[in-house]
Design a protein around this motif. Structure first.
Motif, PDB file in Angstrom:
ATOM      1  N   ILE A 159       0.842  -1.206   0.000  1.00  0.00           N
ATOM      2  CA  ILE A 159       0.000   0.000   0.000  1.00  0.00           C
ATOM      3  C   ILE A 159       0.870   1.247   0.000  1.00  0.00           C
ATOM      4  N   ILE A 177      -2.577   4.198  -5.526  1.00  0.00           N
ATOM      5  CA  ILE A 177      -3.408   3.064  -5.144  1.00  0.00           C
ATOM      6  C   ILE A 177      -4.606   3.514  -4.316  1.00  0.00           C
ATOM      7  N   SER A 193      -8.592   2.834  -5.016  1.00  0.00           N
ATOM      8  CA  SER A 193      -9.491   2.336  -3.985  1.00  0.00           C
ATOM      9  C   SER A 193     -10.680   3.269  -3.795  1.00  0.00           C
ATOM     10  N   CYS A 227      -5.366  -5.735  -7.327  1.00  0.00           N
ATOM     11  CA  CYS A 227      -4.620  -6.163  -6.138  1.00  0.00           C
ATOM     12  C   CYS A 227      -3.609  -7.251  -6.486  1.00  0.00           C
ATOM     13  N   TRP A 264      -9.102   2.707   2.923  1.00  0.00           N
ATOM     14  CA  TRP A 264      -7.956   1.963   3.433  1.00  0.00           C
ATOM     15  C   TRP A 264      -8.260   0.470   3.551  1.00  0.00           C
ATOM     16  N   LEU A 294      -8.198  -1.705   0.361  1.00  0.00           N
ATOM     17  CA  LEU A 294      -6.828  -2.003  -0.067  1.00  0.00           C
ATOM     18  C   LEU A 294      -6.176  -3.039   0.839  1.00  0.00           C
ATOM     19  N   TYR A 295      -6.276  -2.814   2.118  1.00  0.00           N
ATOM     20  CA  TYR A 295      -5.633  -3.690   3.102  1.00  0.00           C
ATOM     21  C   TYR A 295      -6.152  -5.120   2.966  1.00  0.00           C
ATOM     22  N   LEU A 315      -5.394  -6.631  -0.782  1.00  0.00           N
ATOM     23  CA  LEU A 315      -4.001  -7.037  -0.992  1.00  0.00           C
ATOM     24  C   LEU A 315      -3.624  -8.221  -0.102  1.00  0.00           C
TER      25      LEU A 315
END
Length: 237
Positions: free
Chosen positions: A14, A21, A25, A96, A215, A218-219, A222
């Motif tokens: 990230i 990125i 998102s 991702c 956030w 993405l977290y 990924l």
């Protein structure tokens, strides 16, 4: 690889790919929220407010009232919006996966799911039916089934030549013995989901876009991509 290590990889990716990125998102979260928002606000869409107010007052709605609140066109529009979500999810999953593999990605990749329209739709419908049927037994078999087929979209992204049934079958094969690992990873994000809901309730934004979701998407995305990579590397050994 333990879940904590996969999450560490996700965090590193990230920050390595920021701020671009985060923009991707934001667009994904916005589109997802917009689809949900439209599902209940398009002309003729399902009116849950009427049902909720009647139930709150102790009234049991008659079939005629239910029909007035659940209009056929509303059901169709809601289903249409609901079925758009898998295509957006596949696009985000492909991004991702590219980020995890350090491959250059672009915002337009968010719409990659529509490239495999028939296969994505077929996987979605078949897995939904499978999960529903298993859930008729008990909730636990339904949850296990959901985890069994979770990798089908990744397999399709990796090899679009495969049929939907192949992707579903291979998902069940590679996840065998690792479903609990994925479940534990998902559980570890409960705190983030709780924070996401709290922020949404305290700071409502247009189209109900929770700030934390930018956030969290993405977290989580990924981490799951890293988990898939770990799965196929283990399967190849």
């Amino acid at each position: 690889m333990p879940g904590s290590a996969l999450k560490s990889v996700a965090r590193r990716l990230i920050f390595q790919n920021a701020p671009r990125i985060f923009l991707i998102s934001l667009i994904y979260v916005t589109l997802t929220a917009l689809v949900s928002w439209l599902a209940v606000r398009l002309p003729g869409s399902i009116s849950m407010s009427g049902i909720n107010s009647r139930l709150a007052s102790g009234e049991i709605p008659s079939l005629a009232i239910l029909y007035s609140d659940f209009r056929p066109i509303g059901v169709f529009l809601a289903l249409l919006m609901f079925m758009l979500q898998p295509f957006l999810d596949v696009g985000f999953m492909s991004i991702c996966l590219k980020v995890k593999r350090e491959v250059v990605t672009d915002i337009k990749d968010l719409f990659n799911g529509f490239i495999f329209f028939i296969k994505v739709l077929t996987i979605f419908l078949i897995t939904t039916i499978y999960i529903f049927l298993w859930s008729l037994l008990l909730i636990i078999p339904g949850i296990i089934a959901a985890y069994r087929y979770r990798q089908a979209y990744y397999i399709l992204i990796d090899d679009p030549r495969k049929s939907a049934l192949q992707c579903i079958s291979e998902s069940a094969l590679i996840i065998n013995g690792r479903k609990l690992d994925l479940f534990i990873i998902d559980i570890s994000f409960i705190g983030w989901f709780a924070l996401d809901i709290i922020v949404y309730l305290l700071i409502p934004l247009p189209f109900a876009i929770p700030v934390v979701s930018i956030w969290l998407s993405l977290y989580l995305g990924l981490t799951r991509a890293a988990f898939y990579e770990d799965l196929i590397s283990g399967a190849a050994v």
